[in-house]
Scaffold this active site. Structure first.
Site, short mmCIF file in Angstrom:
data_model
loop_
_atom_site.label_atom_id
_atom_site.label_comp_id
_atom_site.label_asym_id
_atom_site.label_seq_id
_atom_site.Cartn_x
_atom_site.Cartn_y
_atom_site.Cartn_z
N CYS A 101 0.83 -1.34 -0.03
CA CYS A 101 -0.02 0.04 -0.05
C CYS A 101 0.78 1.27 -0.11
CB CYS A 101 -1.21 0.09 1.05
SG CYS A 101 -2.31 -1.12 0.62
N HIS A 140 -8.74 4.84 -3.06
CA HIS A 140 -7.31 4.11 -2.71
C HIS A 140 -7.01 3.43 -3.91
CE1 HIS A 140 -4.11 2.46 -0.87
NE2 HIS A 140 -4.72 1.29 -0.08
#
Lengths: 392, 145
Positions: free
Chosen positions: A89, A336
């Site tokens: 991430c 995201h």
């Protein structure tokens, strides 16, 4: 520690969302054009002598075979040095860190860091199945990201009295900020009651406690400070950065009320920048779930361990609060798109420090903005970057 | 009598024929002779020290409930019952605490308590390749009225 500073002279992103009508390369082109257009004195892209591409799910998400090397052609720079960076991430934030080191070393002069991620072209089912098949034979089987973070919420509620209302206040704030952000995936207000009543996913997390799956791209242009005046009279500088790892799997964690990788990455970044958490004016942090933002603001040192939920409910992190967090809407509202996420957060920090964030503008007192991601089977790696308006 | 369901994966546990009926199962982890600390599942290298002198080591049968969730939105590829419990159980070991994740036999988050004694049991789980035997954690009831 002494190092050669780096200046940010341009940044931009595309409107995040479900972008079925845009290819991977088209999204990159859009972000690149936005970053080029943002350069105050105008910008000739041939000044770029290296590109770092941030894409996380290249082999699982319909981006097969992309090593970052389709990007130079898509932005009219075929032949330029180009390297893809992947680090879970924090892929975007780590690509930025790597780009900064390329400039600080003196090897490269003007660097483009560009994050691009296609999250929606393959169905969630296909993507999750591919992810499970590629990972640990037991722990990734039937795994989903909320299932990894739910036990942290359970423990935080148990140890500190954090409530679902406190979790919900994070979603309410970030959705409100998202309404003010023209690039956000979701631009609607939500109430505490709506978050509490949303369909359950895995206790205590409900649907609005979770970030969406979003396509997107963001780009940032960096150079040496002495070169920055060619491009702008208002550069923003990189004050410091840090990366740290932790045991990746849930069962190996030393704590469930914090993410040690975030603590250590931020400690390294603060030390490099020569500042403390109290010096930070605004932060863009990794709110993949509401509980994650609560862990983040504690682990980054903005509030005492255990007070993250109370601080959120009491408004300490709103736009005019003591420490504004996720003015862009965060992952919860802006979205995201993994490789693009960190660079989009840095773009928000750049706007905030330059006073260009319009209705979302927060008060800049000390001239420091912090950007943070954490991820990798939950929290195996964290990256923190700190930007500043201060030239030295 | 039907044939017992095959294990979820080799090398994770020992369970005899009909394990899901009598519940008997032993989780098999690893212990590095030099590092000393227990880990699960068994890995070629010790996750705590990186040492490669790992040998099989049985886990205790009883631990304490550390954290849990009740999953109401099942991930793709999962074909078992919904909702289902998932949690983390702590086992005492000479060199510290070992945590293990797994299914819970209780699918109601409100019915579980922090620190509750949990026992490892065998359960049968439907999958896309047919039923398999795997482990789950069940309240052992010793601290219940």
């Amino acid at each position: 520690m002494s190092w050669n500073r780096v200046a940010v002279v341009g940044a931009g992103l595309i409107h995040m969302g479900e972008l079925f009508d845009q290819s991977y390369e088209q999204m990159a082109r859009g972000a690149f054009d936005a970053a080029v257009d943002s350069v105050d004195h105008g910008f000739d892209p041939t000044a770029i002598d290296a590109v770092f591409v941030a894409t996380q799910r290249g082999t699982l998400w319909g981006q097969e075979g992309i090593g970052g090397n389709t990007i130079p052609s898509a932005i009219g720079l075929a032949g330029v040095a180009c390297t893809r960076v992947e680090n879970a991430c924090p892929t975007g934030s780590d690509a930025f860190r790597v780009g900064c080191m390329a400039v600080a070393s003196g090897v490269h002069d003007v660097v483009l860091v560009i994050g691009v991620e296609k999250m929606r072209d393959k169905s969630s089912d296909e993507g999750l199945l591919a992810r499970a098949a590629a990972g640990h034979p037991v722990y990734t089987r039937g795994e989903s990201a909320p299932v990894l973070f739910a036990p942290f919420a359970t423990r935080h509620m148990h140890e500190f009295g954090t409530t679902r209302e406190m979790l919900a206040s994070v979603a309410v704030k970030n959705h409100h900020n998202g309404v003010l952000d023209p690039y956000a995936h979701f631009r609607n207000e939500v109430t505490i009651e709506q978050v509490l009543a949303a369909p359950p996913v895995c206790s205590p997390l409900h649907l609005l406690d979770c970030c969406p799956q979003t396509d997107g791209a963001a780009a940032i242009i960096i150079t040496a400070p002495e070169r920055a005046a060619d491009f702008t009279d208002r550069p923003v500088f990189v004050a410091g950065f840090g990366v740290a790892t932790d045991h990746p799997y849930l069962h190996e964690k030393s704590t469930y009320v914090g993410l040690p990788a975030t603590v250590e990455a931020s400690r390294r970044a603060y030390e490099m920048a020569g500042i403390s958490p109290a010096d930070v004016d605004v932060a863009e942090v990794h709110d993949c779930f509401t509980i994650t933002e609560i862990l983040d603001i504690e682990d980054l040192g903005f509030v005492e361990k255990g007070r993250g939920g109370v601080a959120s409910l009491e408004g300490e992190t709103v736009l005019d609060g003591r420490i504004p967090v996720n003015p862009s809407g965060g992952l919860l509202a802006k979205g995201h798109p993994i490789g693009a996420t960190g660079i989009a957060q840095l773009t928000e920090c750049w706007w905030q420090l330059r006073g260009q964030a319009d209705e979302r503008q927060v008060a800049i007192r000390n001239g420091f903005a912090l950007q943070h991601n954490v991820g990798g089977r939950g929290s195996g790696v964290s990256v923190v970057n700190i930007l500043t308006t201060n030239a030295s | 009598m039907t044939d017992p369901a095959p294990p979820l994966s080799d090398g994770l546990f020992r369970a005899g024929p009909g394990a899901a009926d009598d519940g008997t199962i032993t989780l098999v982890g690893g212990r590095s002779a030099s590092g000393g600390r227990l880990h699960f599942p068994r890995s070629p290298v010790c996750p705590w020290t990186g040492a490669d002198d790992v040998e099989d080591a049985d886990l205790p049968r009883t631990g304490r409930l550390w954290a849990w969730t009740t999953v109401t939105a099942a991930p793709p590829g999962y074909s078992g019952p919904v909702p289902y419990g998932f949690g983390v159980v702590e086992f005492d070991d000479a060199d510290g605490v070992l945590r293990v994740v797994g299914r819970l036999t209780v699918a109601d988050a409100a019915a579980l308590r922090f620190g509750e004694p949990m026992v490892v049991v065998a359960v049968e789980l439907p999958t896309e390749r047919g039923p398999v035997t795997t482990w789950a954690f069940a309240p052992d009831g010793t601290d219940r009225p």
